[in-house]
Enzyme design. Structure first.
Site, mmCIF file in Angstrom:
data_model
loop_
_atom_site.group_PDB
_atom_site.id
_atom_site.type_symbol
_atom_site.label_atom_id
_atom_site.label_comp_id
_atom_site.label_asym_id
_atom_site.label_seq_id
_atom_site.Cartn_x
_atom_site.Cartn_y
_atom_site.Cartn_z
ATOM 1 C CB CYS A 134 -0.963 0.010 1.182
ATOM 2 S SG CYS A 134 -0.165 -0.046 2.792
ATOM 3 C CD GLU A 160 5.461 -2.275 8.355
ATOM 4 O OE1 GLU A 160 4.918 -3.367 8.612
ATOM 5 O OE2 GLU A 160 5.927 -1.988 7.250
#
EC number: 1.2.1.70
Length: 449
Positions: A59, A126
């Site tokens: 994304c 992350e």
């Protein structure tokens, strides 16, 4: 400084959230295996100087990792790839040129290691990106678009990412796009004084599953709309509170889309799933989070629907990761060292098979002469074993200094000259003592799990 030509020439093209808008990233995104294979095949067909290639599409980024043939100009490959992208994605070359970041050699390796270690992510630290890179590598490897060069690179990238996670606290706080979205939703609920903690989640992929877990941790009841009931049954086995989750087929979207104040959407669909024709006016305000790229939710026509995209969450992400600077600095040190170690390792791979070949050549030559001597009865047969030991020790002593020198010079850029000269002197140019049979040495962690 460009390394000498016996080493693989690594090359990356990157379009990321830092340089390209969400609207443009949507056009580049690849969300199906068939489309990805077709795109990689196009590169293979039209870029003969690219030896190996893989694509990372998430994304927040679209990146091409490649190894180039020797004496290939990186700018020529950049222009060729941008032309393919422009034609394939119906985008202008000028728009792509403004947003692209190209890296070669050490810079390319450093970039790949940084991406895999989540230092280049929208949410620094992350861990989702490492899994996405493993999937991208696995696909390219299994479809035979990459082999030894990218396997070596990705293997080291995964090791580097693991070291960053283990030696820094960069991933400990668990901040991710999904967690930030849920945190923002919780803030909205408190401000709006919404007491009914229910949420609608469309999709059951990795991002959607993370959202669901975060929602459950905040005591929400969750209705999932998806296409695969069996996948849902497998997923709820992982949950501590499966009773708070229910499932409906996405075909029933119209029945639920206007009933929830909170909606999260994260699917791999290339089209809008939530469309304005489905919407009805409601007496309550609605807060929708579109975490997909391309986006899954058409811009709502009603004023009481507030839509958040991935890029809208960036300020909230920065606020949540502001206290990670010390860990980030340490992580970049690890990536820098890993880049140096990678090239030292690659250079040693050129030397190790040569050392083995030299020793094997010495062994064969000694054995050949010993057999001649035995045949002509220059030495008694019963002495054969002892003579073999003497010869073995002799050529080990003879090769000791050359071996040390080769290993020492393996870390220098001029090592290819030395390796080439020795191969030529001893007629070892056609030797195959290493690469094919030892490919397993370079396989990434994905295949070791």
């Amino acid at each position: 400084m460009e390394l000498e030509t016996h080493l693989s020439k690594y090359f990356t093209l990157a379009f990321t959230h830092k340089s390209m808008s969400l609207e443009m990233r949507e056009k580049l995104a690849i969300n199906s295996s068939a489309t990805l294979k077709e795109f990689l095949q196009t590169i293979k067909t039209h870029c003969p100087n690219i030896k190996e290639c893989m694509v990372l599409s998430t994304c927040n980024r679209f990146e091409i990792y490649a190894s180039l043939k020797h004496n290939t100009h990186a700018n020529e490959q950049k222009n060729a790839l941008l032309k393919i992208l422009a034609q394939n994605k119906k985008m202008s070359m000028s728009d792509l040129e403004k947003c692209v970041l190209m890296n070669t050699d050490e810079s390319a390796v450093h970039h790949v290691f940084s991406v895999c270690s989540s230092l280049d992510s929208l949410v620094v630290g992350e861990t989702q990106i490492t899994g996405q890179m493993k999937n991208a590598y696995r696909f390219a490897f299994e479809e035979k678009f990459c082999s030894k060069d990218l396997t070596r690179l990705l293997h080291f990238a995964f090791k580097c990412a693991a070291k960053v996670r283990n030696l820094t606290g960069i991933s400990k706080q668990g901040v991710s796009i999904s967690s930030v979205a849920v945190k923002e939703a919780l803030n909205i609920f408190e401000k709006e004084r919404i007491k009914d903690k229910k949420a609608l989640v469309i999709g059951l992929g990795e991002m959607a599953q993370l959202v669901i877990k975060h929602l459950l941790n905040k005591q929400f009841e969750v209705l999932i709309l998806g296409r695969n009931a069996a996948k849902f049954e497998d997923f709820i086995k992982e949950l501590e509170e499966p009773k708070k989750v229910s499932f409906q087929n996405i075909e029933n979207l119209n029945a639920y889309i206007n009933a929830y104040a909170l909606l999260f959407c994260a699917t791999s669909s290339p089209h809008f799933i939530v469309q304005n024709r489905m919407l009805k006016e409601t007496s309550f305000r609605r807060f929708w989070f579109d975490l997909a790229v391309p986006r899954n939710i058409e811009k709502p026509v009603f004023n009481n629907i507030f839509l958040y995209s991935v890029d809208d969450l960036e300020p909230m992400v920065r606020e949540n990761v502001g206290n990670r600077q010390e860990s980030r600095t340490r992580a970049y040190e690890i990536v820098g060292l890993a880049t140096m170690e990678f090239y030292q390792w690659i250079q040693s791979l050129e030397v190790e098979p040569l050392i083995k070949d030299l020793r094997e050549l010495a062994r064969i030559s000694a054995q050949k002469e010993l057999q001649k001597a035995l045949k002509k009865r220059y030495v008694p047969k019963e002495y054969e074993g002892n003579i073999e030991k003497i010869l073995h020790n002799a050529f080990n002593t003879f090769l000791h200094h050359p071996t040390i020198a080769l290993k020492k010079n393996a870390q220098k850029e001029e090592s290819d000259v030395l390796v080439g000269a020795i191969k030529n002197l001893f007629n070892l140019d056609k030797s195959t003592t290493c690469h094919a049979q030892n490919l397993n040495l370079y396989k990434c962690e994905y295949y070791e799990e």
